[in-house]
Design an enzyme around this catalytic site. Sequence first.
Site, PDB file in Angstrom:
ATOM      1  N   LYS A  75       0.837  -1.202   0.000  1.00 45.65           N
ATOM      2  CA  LYS A  75       0.000   0.000   0.000  1.00 45.65           C
ATOM      3  C   LYS A  75       0.873   1.253   0.000  1.00 45.65           C
ATOM      4  O   LYS A  75       1.955   1.274   0.604  1.00 45.65           O
ATOM      5  CB  LYS A  75      -0.921  -0.013   1.223  1.00 45.65           C
ATOM      6  CG  LYS A  75      -1.987   1.070   1.232  1.00 45.65           C
ATOM      7  CD  LYS A  75      -2.863   0.926   2.477  1.00 45.65           C
ATOM      8  CE  LYS A  75      -3.928   2.000   2.542  1.00 45.65           C
ATOM      9  NZ  LYS A  75      -4.729   1.883   3.797  1.00 45.65           N
ATOM     10  N   SER A 106      -9.458   1.867   3.084  1.00 43.63           N
ATOM     11  CA  SER A 106      -8.647   2.617   2.147  1.00 43.63           C
ATOM     12  C   SER A 106      -7.646   1.765   1.372  1.00 43.63           C
ATOM     13  O   SER A 106      -7.021   2.241   0.425  1.00 43.63           O
ATOM     14  CB  SER A 106      -7.889   3.730   2.888  1.00 43.63           C
ATOM     15  OG  SER A 106      -7.032   3.186   3.886  1.00 43.63           O
ATOM     16  N   GLY A 151      -6.728   1.484  10.033  1.00 40.78           N
ATOM     17  CA  GLY A 151      -6.998   2.384  11.148  1.00 40.78           C
ATOM     18  C   GLY A 151      -8.480   2.508  11.435  1.00 40.78           C
ATOM     19  O   GLY A 151      -8.872   2.965  12.505  1.00 40.78           O
ATOM     20  N   GLY A 190     -10.785  -0.109   9.732  1.00 41.55           N
ATOM     21  CA  GLY A 190     -11.261  -1.184   8.867  1.00 41.55           C
ATOM     22  C   GLY A 190     -10.633  -1.204   7.501  1.00 41.55           C
ATOM     23  O   GLY A 190     -11.093  -1.928   6.612  1.00 41.55           O
ATOM     24  N   SER A 191      -9.554  -0.462   7.300  1.00 42.23           N
ATOM     25  CA  SER A 191      -9.024  -0.253   5.953  1.00 42.23           C
ATOM     26  C   SER A 191      -8.370  -1.469   5.323  1.00 42.23           C
ATOM     27  O   SER A 191      -8.097  -1.473   4.124  1.00 42.23           O
ATOM     28  CB  SER A 191      -8.023   0.913   5.957  1.00 42.23           C
ATOM     29  OG  SER A 191      -8.703   2.133   6.158  1.00 42.23           O
TER      30      SER A 191
END
Length: 633
Positions: A204, A280, A301, A303-304
């Site tokens: 990511k 995200s 942070g 549910g990302s």
Amino acid sequence: MGKKRVMTPAKDVDLSSTKYKREVVQAPHLTGFVFRLFVRIIEAPLIGPIIMNILKKENKMDEILRHTVIPEEPMFKPEYPPQEMEPGVVVLEEDGRPEDRVESALKCLPHYDVAELWENSSASFRYWKIRDYAHAYRSRKVTPSMVAERIISIIEDNGRNKPPTPLLISFDAAEVREQAAASTQRFEAGNPLSILDGIFMAIKDDIDCYPHPSKGATTWMHEVRTVKEDAVCVSRLRTCGVIFIGKANMHELGMGTTGNNPNYGTTRNPHAPDRYTGGSSSGPAAIVASGLCSAALGTDGGGSVRIPSSLCGVVGFKTTYGRTSMEGSLCDSGTVEIIGPIASTVEDVLLVYSAMLGASPANRISLKPSPPCLPSLSSNDNSNALGSLRIGKYTPWFNDVHSTEISDKCDEALNLLSKAHGCEMIEIVIPELLEMRTAHVVSIGSECLCSLNPDCEDGKGVNLTYDTRTSLALFRSFTAADYVAAQCIRRRSMYYHLEIFKKVDVIVTPTTGMTAPIIPPSALKSGETDMQTTANLMQFVVPANLLGFPAISVPVGYDKVGLPIGLQIMGRPWAEATVLRVAAEVEVRILSCINVKSAATPMKFLPAFCVIYNLFCHSFYYYYDYFFGKSSA
């Protein structure tokens, strides 16, 4: 004025009188010109704060934070009492070599059956696991360099897709070839570094992976923050021979749950190109779901990791806060965020997790973590441990979903688990869910704003996307008193959950309150604000972030239009082994059920070939044919 409310101390709350209240967010859904105008207004000096205060009042934020006396002391980061050792586990050496931990993890897995590669290959799409690749490499049927060429070809083809489906923000074909060549040489010499050698992963864009820049999906973060080395977790994976294909797309700065990104394009869901991936960690989840990589790293942070994993039909794992080092990420100073793995199977999540785990020196002192453990899935201990498992379920919350298909599929998975092992289902009550969600928003928002303030004050803020600017406008409205009140709520919520964990081993919910939302065409250029969708997607994930508990999302089926549904399993502090054990067994039960049905009728438990082919120009069966000359398409 009669506004003041005095909370009863958490230890004295009568849970039998707790009534579940459904959260309805009062906020407009805006896209296009109206959205851009709205952002300009809320950023204006006088009228902006007035509008933000009205929205906060309508959503009871001021009532919770400013008109309530909270008797508990603040808890500024998760605090846990000592935890008992989990049954049937293998203890890992936290200070040992990552390669040795991966070897220990390999011994925890069930026997590897090569024949599974070919069985029922025409019935349904099947992801290759890490051990499948490892077998192919060791049998000399394929090399990491061959895989690299196919991945590079797909990525380059993907850049020409209509509509665009951007998976990566940073990609260097030459660098991928160089890593793959080194891995190929190790296999030719008979000296692979670990089972992860030659395994392709994406990172990511808010995690450092040298030499790629870390932009956080902004247009400017790399200009103010240079990357000189790998993040700690990336370094540990590289030591094991992992090949990194580049930096994956994401919702800008992690401030969103859909994956919308006007800067680099919005990643599409592999199951339906007109749907969001969730965020995200949108790029990592889509890359794994497409079959392009075995695994990826995301950050979680709010549910990302779990939200996009659920919406894309893969496995996403959030560890206990502090279990893995955050050093080398854009969010390394927060109290709710972790770096976690995404993979197509629980087995692969377990292998990646074993390599990357290890608390920072500061967290070892402050959190006093229990030794990291893995479940022994290869022995009878697994069945014994599951037989005594106590599963907690807050039914009114569990069933509060956008479609009953979601709760029904999750219930089916739990019923299969209980039928196989006799697990005990226990009804629980979790009070003050709205207060907990409010505390989470204030906590993560204040921490994000603190890290971004210097650059925003230097004028970089105007270059952020409109939905990020909307979030920052909200975060700026929080006061120091709001933050302290949120931390008092954190302590209350921690008390409630630790009391629940005295009675149950895991708490189960759907991962999200809805399946993948449709992408409004008007949102592609300027983004959107849709707080009710955000609330639906974050419905169940917040406790694990605010309180730091381990949690995993595992796919359990599809809704009537073919969109994935995920089950979330949350455990007590440091109980990663229990969470992984339960997830692995749910996965086995679901796959067994699907395989029985598919003997008569092909089922779409995993992404259909046609969807993957249309979206990414190739499918994993294309790899199959390319490598082995045995097409299953």
